[in-house]
Design a protein around this motif. Sequence first.
Motif, mmCIF file in Angstrom:
data_model
loop_
_atom_site.group_PDB
_atom_site.id
_atom_site.type_symbol
_atom_site.label_atom_id
_atom_site.label_comp_id
_atom_site.label_asym_id
_atom_site.label_seq_id
_atom_site.Cartn_x
_atom_site.Cartn_y
_atom_site.Cartn_z
ATOM 1 N N ARG A 25 0.801 -1.221 0.000
ATOM 2 C CA ARG A 25 0.000 0.000 0.000
ATOM 3 C C ARG A 25 0.837 1.276 0.000
ATOM 4 O O ARG A 25 0.568 2.208 -0.750
ATOM 5 C CB ARG A 25 -0.970 -0.001 1.186
ATOM 6 N N LYS A 26 1.883 1.344 0.815
ATOM 7 C CA LYS A 26 2.667 2.572 0.939
ATOM 8 C C LYS A 26 3.537 2.839 -0.298
ATOM 9 O O LYS A 26 3.555 3.946 -0.827
ATOM 10 C CB LYS A 26 3.550 2.499 2.186
ATOM 11 N N PRO A 29 1.015 2.239 -4.606
ATOM 12 C CA PRO A 29 -0.440 2.467 -4.544
ATOM 13 C C PRO A 29 -1.178 2.069 -5.829
ATOM 14 O O PRO A 29 -2.312 1.594 -5.769
ATOM 15 C CB PRO A 29 -0.569 3.959 -4.267
ATOM 16 N N LYS A 30 -0.548 2.238 -6.981
ATOM 17 C CA LYS A 30 -1.213 1.847 -8.233
ATOM 18 C C LYS A 30 -1.373 0.329 -8.316
ATOM 19 O O LYS A 30 -2.384 -0.167 -8.809
ATOM 20 C CB LYS A 30 -0.450 2.364 -9.443
ATOM 21 N N GLN A 33 -4.259 -0.593 -6.123
ATOM 22 C CA GLN A 33 -5.522 -0.250 -6.782
ATOM 23 C C GLN A 33 -5.882 -1.310 -7.820
ATOM 24 O O GLN A 33 -7.025 -1.757 -7.894
ATOM 25 C CB GLN A 33 -5.411 1.126 -7.432
#
Length: 111
Positions: A25-26, A29-30, A33
Amino acid sequence: MRAIFNAPDRTEADRLWREALTQWRKDHPKLVQWAEAAIPDSLTVFDFPAEHRVRLRTTNGLERINRELRRRTRVAGIFPNPESCLRLVSALLAEPDDEWMTGKVYLNLNP
């Protein structure tokens, strides 16, 4: 990703997937997603019996057929028209279709 799809069951796969999302996540991020949108659909493979999962989650069979088509069409070189290419490819695809219909069972859906 490999660990997720090699998990013994759906519960473990979901756990590994959530864990991977937390780690990514950190920094990515893409990727997170994309994974949140794509991976749940891919995990439906766990709805099938364990002996079918490997065959359903890989494209090995399709890749093998594509390699054979590529090998055989390279020999022909240039086709005079699209119909001649279609005739060759159709003939090449008829062979594995016959083998699947009469020979080895790829997925046995009857217990």
